[in-house]
Design an enzyme around this catalytic site. Structure first.
Site, PDB file in Angstrom:
ATOM      1  CB  CYS A  80      -5.065  -0.141   2.534  1.00 13.71           C
ATOM      2  SG  CYS A  80      -4.194  -0.409   3.568  1.00 13.71           S
TER       3      CYS A  80
ATOM      4  NE  ARG B 269     -11.259  -7.749 -14.787  1.00 11.14           N
ATOM      5  CZ  ARG B 269     -11.603  -6.301 -14.782  1.00 11.14           C
ATOM      6  NH1 ARG B 269     -10.755  -5.316 -14.853  1.00 11.14           N
ATOM      7  NH2 ARG B 269     -12.926  -6.179 -15.329  1.00 11.14           N
TER       8      ARG B 269
ATOM      9  CB  CYS C  69      -9.382  -3.576 -11.528  1.00  9.49           C
ATOM     10  SG  CYS C  69      -8.892  -2.631 -12.956  1.00  9.49           S
TER      11      CYS C  69
ATOM     12  CB  CYS D 189      -0.930  -0.192   1.183  1.00  8.96           C
ATOM     13  SG  CYS D 189      -1.711   1.568   1.268  1.00  8.96           S
TER      14      CYS D 189
ATOM     15  CG  HIS E 133     -10.410   3.858  -3.848  1.00  8.28           C
ATOM     16  ND1 HIS E 133     -11.317   3.118  -4.033  1.00  8.28           N
ATOM     17  CD2 HIS E 133     -10.180   4.129  -5.166  1.00  8.28           C
ATOM     18  CE1 HIS E 133     -11.435   2.922  -5.409  1.00  8.28           C
ATOM     19  NE2 HIS E 133     -10.808   3.554  -5.944  1.00  8.28           N
TER      20      HIS E 133
ATOM     21  CB  CYS F  83      -0.187   2.373   5.776  1.00  8.39           C
ATOM     22  SG  CYS F  83      -1.081   0.798   5.093  1.00  8.39           S
TER      23      CYS F  83
ATOM     24  CB  CYS G  39      -8.351  -4.210 -17.360  1.00  4.78           C
ATOM     25  SG  CYS G  39      -7.487  -4.026 -15.911  1.00  4.78           S
TER      26      CYS G  39
ATOM     27  CB  CYS H 213      -4.026   3.294   5.742  1.00  2.00           C
ATOM     28  SG  CYS H 213      -3.908   3.278   4.084  1.00  2.00           S
TER      29      CYS H 213
ATOM     30  CG  HIS I 286     -13.800  -0.725  -8.393  1.00  2.00           C
ATOM     31  ND1 HIS I 286     -13.206   0.562  -8.770  1.00  2.00           N
ATOM     32  CD2 HIS I 286     -15.002  -0.527  -7.649  1.00  2.00           C
ATOM     33  CE1 HIS I 286     -13.896   1.591  -8.135  1.00  2.00           C
ATOM     34  NE2 HIS I 286     -14.919   0.926  -7.647  1.00  2.00           N
TER      35      HIS I 286
ATOM     36  CG  ASP J   8     -14.112  -9.531 -15.371  1.00  2.00           C
ATOM     37  OD1 ASP J   8     -13.149  -9.350 -14.428  1.00  2.00           O
ATOM     38  OD2 ASP J   8     -14.297  -8.690 -15.960  1.00  2.00           O
TER      39      ASP J   8
HETATM   40 ZN   LIG Z   1      -2.746   1.401   3.713  1.00  2.00          ZN
END
Ligand SMILES: [Zn+2]
Length: 131
Positions: free
Chosen positions: A95, A116, A118, A47, A101, A50, A65, A98, A104, A108
């Protein structure tokens, strides 16, 4: 490994505006923009906020993708939430430590998980395995 206190606050000060836009405001980086799309070495994806380990290199695959994609995740590293934005129902992943974001998860992906993940490359830091 030494546990940092106030780990969850580290990311607020250390990140670029693009990283904050994605990780804090649920933005999405332009498809194909991340050099991590082409990363195939073994190693660990952390991440960017963090430094928690999220994925291993052998969980990554080329989904075509436009974002780094993984078919599974390190146990307990991420949490999911239903996201109703952009007139779609998607499963948002962040995560677990922390709450940054990440991207997603879609149903599939390749076998055996069929998932997956992504993930925005700016939300990740890659460290290649020392050999
Ligand atoms: Zn994090």
């Amino acid at each position: 490994m030494v546990q940092q206190s106030k780990k969850e606050f580290l990311w607020v000060s250390n990140l670029s505006s693009e990283q904050l836009r994605v990780m804090r405001d649920h933005g999405t980086e332009p498809p194909g923009s991340s050099p991590l799309n082409y990363e195939t070495r073994s190693g660990t994806y952390f991440c960017a906020g963090c430094h928690t380990s999220l994925f291993h290199g052998n969980m990554k695959y080329d989904s075509g993708c436009g974002w780094p994609a993984f078919f599974t995740v390190i146990d307990g590293a991420i949490e999911t939430e239903i996201d109703h934005s952009h007139h779609m129902v998607r499963t948002e992943v962040h995560c677990a430590n922390c709450k940054a974001h990440l991207g997603h998860v879609f149903p599939d992906g390749p076998k055996p998980t069929g998932e997956r993940y992504c993930i925005n490359g700016v939300s990740l830091k890659f460290k290649k395995e020392d050999v």
